[in-house]
Design a protein around this motif. Structure first.
Motif, PDB file in Angstrom:
ATOM      1  N   ALA A   1       0.838  -1.131   0.130  1.00  0.00           N
ATOM      2  CA  ALA A   1      -0.175  -0.030  -0.085  1.00  0.00           C
ATOM      3  C   ALA A   1       0.782   1.186   0.035  1.00  0.00           C
ATOM      4  O   ALA A   1       2.025   1.151   0.115  1.00  0.00           O
ATOM      5  N   GLY A   2       0.125   2.494  -0.182  1.00  0.00           N
ATOM      6  CA  GLY A   2       0.852   3.536  -0.047  1.00  0.00           C
ATOM      7  C   GLY A   2       1.101   4.241   1.212  1.00  0.00           C
ATOM      8  O   GLY A   2       0.235   3.935   2.225  1.00  0.00           O
ATOM      9  N   SER A   3       2.008   5.163   1.271  1.00  0.00           N
ATOM     10  CA  SER A   3       2.132   5.727   2.820  1.00  0.00           C
ATOM     11  C   SER A   3       1.524   7.150   2.882  1.00  0.00           C
ATOM     12  O   SER A   3       1.482   7.898   1.860  1.00  0.00           O
TER      13      SER A   3
ATOM     14  N   VAL B   1       2.253  13.195  -0.020  1.00  0.00           N
ATOM     15  CA  VAL B   1       2.533  14.146   0.973  1.00  0.00           C
ATOM     16  C   VAL B   1       1.178  14.694   1.085  1.00  0.00           C
ATOM     17  O   VAL B   1       0.448  15.060   0.437  1.00  0.00           O
ATOM     18  N   GLN B   2       0.720  14.641   2.188  1.00  0.00           N
ATOM     19  CA  GLN B   2      -0.724  14.863   2.718  1.00  0.00           C
ATOM     20  C   GLN B   2      -0.811  15.050   4.046  1.00  0.00           C
ATOM     21  O   GLN B   2       0.023  14.624   5.140  1.00  0.00           O
ATOM     22  N   ASN B   3      -1.828  15.726   4.665  1.00  0.00           N
ATOM     23  CA  ASN B   3      -2.190  15.738   5.883  1.00  0.00           C
ATOM     24  C   ASN B   3      -3.983  15.548   6.043  1.00  0.00           C
ATOM     25  O   ASN B   3      -4.481  15.003   4.974  1.00  0.00           O
TER      26      ASN B   3
ATOM     27  N   SER C   1     -12.387   8.439  -4.342  1.00  0.00           N
ATOM     28  CA  SER C   1     -12.366   8.641  -3.109  1.00  0.00           C
ATOM     29  C   SER C   1     -14.022   8.530  -2.882  1.00  0.00           C
ATOM     30  O   SER C   1     -14.712   8.536  -3.568  1.00  0.00           O
ATOM     31  N   LYS C   2     -14.318   8.135  -1.422  1.00  0.00           N
ATOM     32  CA  LYS C   2     -15.755   8.071  -1.175  1.00  0.00           C
ATOM     33  C   LYS C   2     -16.281   9.356  -1.301  1.00  0.00           C
ATOM     34  O   LYS C   2     -17.838   9.334  -1.017  1.00  0.00           O
ATOM     35  N   HIS C   3     -15.920  10.479  -1.670  1.00  0.00           N
ATOM     36  CA  HIS C   3     -16.514  11.595  -2.153  1.00  0.00           C
ATOM     37  C   HIS C   3     -16.849  11.688  -3.545  1.00  0.00           C
ATOM     38  O   HIS C   3     -17.271  12.970  -4.172  1.00  0.00           O
TER      39      HIS C   3
ATOM     40  N   HIS D   1     -11.381   9.612   7.559  1.00  0.00           N
ATOM     41  CA  HIS D   1     -10.007   9.416   6.813  1.00  0.00           C
ATOM     42  C   HIS D   1      -9.254   8.181   7.156  1.00  0.00           C
ATOM     43  O   HIS D   1      -9.161   7.872   8.290  1.00  0.00           O
ATOM     44  N   GLY D   2      -9.341   7.433   5.850  1.00  0.00           N
ATOM     45  CA  GLY D   2      -8.742   6.102   6.158  1.00  0.00           C
ATOM     46  C   GLY D   2      -9.881   5.067   6.682  1.00  0.00           C
ATOM     47  O   GLY D   2      -9.503   3.841   6.811  1.00  0.00           O
ATOM     48  N   SER D   3     -11.281   5.377   6.571  1.00  0.00           N
ATOM     49  CA  SER D   3     -12.173   4.283   6.960  1.00  0.00           C
ATOM     50  C   SER D   3     -12.129   3.066   6.042  1.00  0.00           C
ATOM     51  O   SER D   3     -12.308   1.995   6.673  1.00  0.00           O
ATOM     52  N   GLY D   4     -11.824   3.241   4.621  1.00  0.00           N
ATOM     53  CA  GLY D   4     -11.922   2.162   3.874  1.00  0.00           C
ATOM     54  C   GLY D   4     -10.829   1.363   4.045  1.00  0.00           C
ATOM     55  O   GLY D   4     -10.867  -0.030   4.060  1.00  0.00           O
ATOM     56  N   CYS D   5      -9.690   1.782   4.309  1.00  0.00           N
ATOM     57  CA  CYS D   5      -8.381   1.105   4.360  1.00  0.00           C
ATOM     58  C   CYS D   5      -8.458   0.350   5.920  1.00  0.00           C
ATOM     59  O   CYS D   5      -8.341  -0.892   5.936  1.00  0.00           O
ATOM     60  N   VAL D   6      -8.930   0.958   6.927  1.00  0.00           N
ATOM     61  CA  VAL D   6      -9.194   0.168   8.224  1.00  0.00           C
ATOM     62  C   VAL D   6     -10.293  -1.102   7.912  1.00  0.00           C
ATOM     63  O   VAL D   6     -10.070  -1.962   8.559  1.00  0.00           O
TER      64      VAL D   6
END
Ligand code: PLP
Length: 282
Positions: free
Chosen positions: A26-28, A59-61, A125-127, A222-227
């Motif tokens: 996966a990506g970081s 590169v994200q927040n 994205s989920k949006h 944020h990250g709910s699909g990954c989780v």
């Protein structure tokens, strides 16, 4: 004579789980809410030893993704080979792969493996914002899904994979059928909020099943699909053989992660994996 010391139930379960090993490809996400960071945290919380192969650096927040750099297929495969020749995972999760070349390379490498493979096709994205070019969608169908055990598209990703508009139960069933024609054994479509419920539809031996949890209005997705995909993968690594059971486990655990808003960051707050019930629980 010395009395024999019996292991406690917890010690026995921990020992049984020593071979519960999962790998994420996966990506970081440097803010730790999505991508391989979310996967590793989920594995750890659920008692699974986690390994990770990095495919791309973002590169994200919590507020925005500023840059994405995909690693070369050679570097990704070198990481994968190094891990696989040394430690055998009991389940693999695949997240963002970035481009069609990487999708093909990873898909071809995984075709020989026997363990369950869960693909979170990070495409839209989920949006509803597109995250990859069309050739990635085609490569995913041709080179990755034929070797996967389960794919977990959101509504928009299922639409992109099939060209359908998922506006009725019939269309959802048709999309599951079309995606399963790629060779993937199980398709879990995350429909999102439908009349106040979070609906997840999966094909099983007894027809399509809907796994439902109440809808939450929070700003911590944020990250709910990954989780969710990581929790399903963890369940399989812990020895669950039924995909349906693993999906039900994953949906419940992901729901737990969304129940507490950690209020971190100024954007979409990260799903809070520490709110998941730990394994082993006693
Ligand atoms: N993988 C990476 C590296 C990401 O940065 C993101 C989103 O930011 C995702 C996957 C998908 O995240 P989500 O689970 O919120 O759909």
């Amino acid at each position: 004579m010395e009395a024999e010391i019996q292991p406690t139930e917890k010690q026995r379960r921990v020992t049984l789980a020593m071979n519960a090993v999962a790998l994420t490809i996966a990506g970081s996400d440097p803010c730790g809410g999505a991508g391989l960071q979310a996967d590793l945290k989920t594995f750890q919380q659920l008692g699974v030893y986690g390994m990770s192969v990095v495919t791309l650096i973002t590169v994200q927040n919590t507020q925005a993704v500023r840059r994405v750099e995909v690693l070369s297929p050679e570097l990704i495969l070198e990481q994968l080979d190094a891990v696989l020749e040394d430690i055998e995972p009991r389940a693999i999760k695949i997240g963002a792969l970035g481009n069609a070349e990487v999708v093909r390379a990873v898909g071809e490498r995984l075709q020989k493996l026997a363990c369950p493979i869960v693909v979170d096709p990070v495409m839209v994205s989920k949006h509803g914002h597109s995250l990859v070019a069309d050739d990635v969608v085609d490569a995913c169908k041709r080179f990755l899904l034929p070797h996967a055990t389960l794919v977990t598209p959101n509504r928009f990703e299922a639409e992109r994979l099939t060209g359908l508009t998922l506006d009725s139960p019939d269309q959802v069933a048709k999309a599951i059928y079309l995606i399963s024609q790629t060779g993937v054994r199980h398709v879990l479509i995350k429909l999102g909020n439908v009349e106040g419920e979070m609906q997840h539809v999966i094909n099983s031996e007894d027809g399509n099943r809907c796994v439902i949890v109440p809808s939450l209005e929070g700003k911590n997705t944020h990250g709910s699909g990954c989780v969710l995909a990581a929790a399903i993968t963890a369940s399989l690594a812990l020895g669950e053989e039924s995909i349906l059971e693993a999906v039900e486990f994953g949906v419940q655990r992901a729901f737990e992660a969304l129940q507490i808003d950690n209020e971190l960051g100024g954007g979409i707050h990260p799903a809070e994996v520490r709110a998941m019930s730990r394994w082993p629980s006693a």
